[in-house]
Design a protein around this motif. Structure first.
Motif, short mmCIF file in Angstrom:
data_model
loop_
_atom_site.label_atom_id
_atom_site.label_comp_id
_atom_site.label_asym_id
_atom_site.label_seq_id
_atom_site.Cartn_x
_atom_site.Cartn_y
_atom_site.Cartn_z
N ALA A 39 0.84 -1.19 0.00
CA ALA A 39 0.00 0.00 0.00
C ALA A 39 0.88 1.24 0.00
O ALA A 39 1.97 1.24 0.54
N ARG A 40 0.39 2.31 -0.63
CA ARG A 40 1.15 3.56 -0.60
C ARG A 40 1.07 4.15 0.81
O ARG A 40 -0.01 4.41 1.33
N ALA A 45 8.22 3.76 4.38
CA ALA A 45 9.31 3.83 3.41
C ALA A 45 10.48 2.95 3.81
O ALA A 45 11.08 2.28 2.95
N ASP A 46 10.83 2.93 5.08
CA ASP A 46 12.00 2.15 5.50
C ASP A 46 11.85 0.68 5.19
O ASP A 46 12.75 0.06 4.61
N ILE A 47 10.71 0.10 5.57
CA ILE A 47 10.56 -1.34 5.34
C ILE A 47 10.34 -1.65 3.87
O ILE A 47 10.76 -2.69 3.38
N LYS A 52 13.06 -7.92 1.49
CA LYS A 52 13.13 -9.15 2.25
C LYS A 52 12.46 -8.99 3.60
O LYS A 52 11.73 -9.89 4.06
N ALA A 53 12.69 -7.84 4.26
CA ALA A 53 12.04 -7.59 5.55
C ALA A 53 10.53 -7.48 5.38
O ALA A 53 9.75 -7.99 6.21
N PHE A 54 10.10 -6.84 4.29
CA PHE A 54 8.67 -6.71 4.03
C PHE A 54 8.04 -8.07 3.78
O PHE A 54 6.93 -8.35 4.25
N GLN A 81 3.56 -1.08 -6.84
CA GLN A 81 4.90 -1.63 -6.82
C GLN A 81 5.87 -0.53 -6.37
O GLN A 81 5.97 0.51 -7.03
N PRO A 82 6.57 -0.71 -5.24
CA PRO A 82 7.52 0.32 -4.81
C PRO A 82 8.56 0.62 -5.89
O PRO A 82 8.99 -0.28 -6.61
N LYS A 83 8.94 1.86 -6.01
CA LYS A 83 9.87 2.26 -7.06
C LYS A 83 11.19 1.53 -6.97
O LYS A 83 11.86 1.31 -7.99
N SER A 84 11.59 1.17 -5.75
CA SER A 84 12.89 0.52 -5.57
C SER A 84 12.84 -0.98 -5.83
O SER A 84 13.86 -1.65 -5.79
N TRP A 85 11.63 -1.52 -6.09
CA TRP A 85 11.48 -2.96 -6.27
C TRP A 85 11.62 -3.34 -7.74
O TRP A 85 11.12 -2.65 -8.63
#
Length: 206
Positions: A39-40, A45-47, A52-54, A81-85
C-alpha cells in the motif's frame, strides 16, 4: 504494514487449502487485502526499501491466518509496486502469498476510479492488471479469477454497472465484494507516525 484489509463474504467454496466442510456451512468469511504488492504509505518507506524484511512481515501475518484456517485473498495492482522494487521482488512477494494458499485477484493496473473513466479505458486497465499479475507471479493464479474494483466503485450509473458486469462475466471474473471495510490503513498510518516519533502513548492507544 500490509495493504488495507477487508472482510469478504464468500458464497460457496473458498480457495484451497482453506475449504470448509460442506456439512457445516454453505457460506464462509474471508479476510482480504487490497493494494498488493504494497500500500502507498510514506511512513512505511523504511521497510519498503527492504523487500526481504517486508516479505518476512507478510509471511508472519499469513502464517497466523493459516493456523487459524482463515481464507485469505490479496488484490494486486502494479501501481503499488515500490519504485525501488524489481519485478523479481514483486514475484517473490506474490509467491509468498501463493504458497500460503491465498487467492490472488486483479485490482487493475492504475487503481483509477471507474466512475471517472470511460468503460473501454477501464476494461483495458483490467486487462493490463491481469497481465501484470500473471507476469509477476510467473503463472496464472489457480482456480476462480477474482476482481475487486478500486474504491469499490463498479459504475456511476446503471449502464456503466451493466457494462462492467458483462465484461467481467465474459472474462470469467467473480467480483469480490466487501461486507465489512475496516479502514485499518488509517490506523496503520497513525501507528507508523507514532513509532517514527517515539510516541508510546499514541502507539498504545492505537
Amino acid at each position: 504494514l500490509l495493504a488495507m484489509a477487508s472482510v469478504l463474504a464468500w458464497a460457496g467454496s473458498v480457495p484451497e487449502p482453506f475449504s470448509l466442510p460442506a456439512a457445516r456451512t454453505t457460506r464462509s468469511v474471508a479476510i482480504t487485502f487490497d493494494d498488493l504488492p504494497s500500500a502507498r504509505n510514506s511512513f512505511h518507506a523504511d521497510i519498503l526499501n527492504d523487500p526481504k524484511a517486508f516479505m518476512r512481515q507478510n509471511e508472519k501475518v499469513l502464517r497466523k491466518l493459516r493456523r487459524m484456517k482463515v481464507p485469505v485473498a490479496g488484490f494486486v495492482s502494479s501501481s503499488f509496486q515500490p519504485k525501488s522494487w524489481s519485478l523479481q521482488d514483486v514475484h517473490d512477494l506474490l509467491e509468498v502469498w501463493d504458497k500460503a494458499g491465498a487467492a490472488l485477484g486483479n485490482h487493475t493496473t492504475s487503481h483509477r476510479d471507474y466512475h471517472e473513466m470511460e468503460p473501454e479505458a477501464y476494461f483495458a486497465d483490467i486487462l493490463s492488471g491481469q497481465q501484470f499479475l500473471e507476469s509477476a507471479l510467473g503463472k496464472s493464479p489457480l482456480g476462480q479469477k477474482y476482481f475487486r474494483a478500486p474504491y469499490l466503485h463498479r459504475g456511476a450509473n446503471q449502464t456503466a454497472r451493466e457494462q462492467l458486469a458483462q465484461y467481467l462475466d465474459e472474462h470469467s471474473y467473480k467480483i469480490a465484494p466487501v461486507t465489512i471495510d475496516l479502514q485499518d490503513w488509517i490506523l496503520a498510518e497513525i501507528y507508523a507516525w507514532a513509532q517514527a516519533n517515539h510516541d508510546q502513548v499514541r502507539k498504545e492507544a492505537v
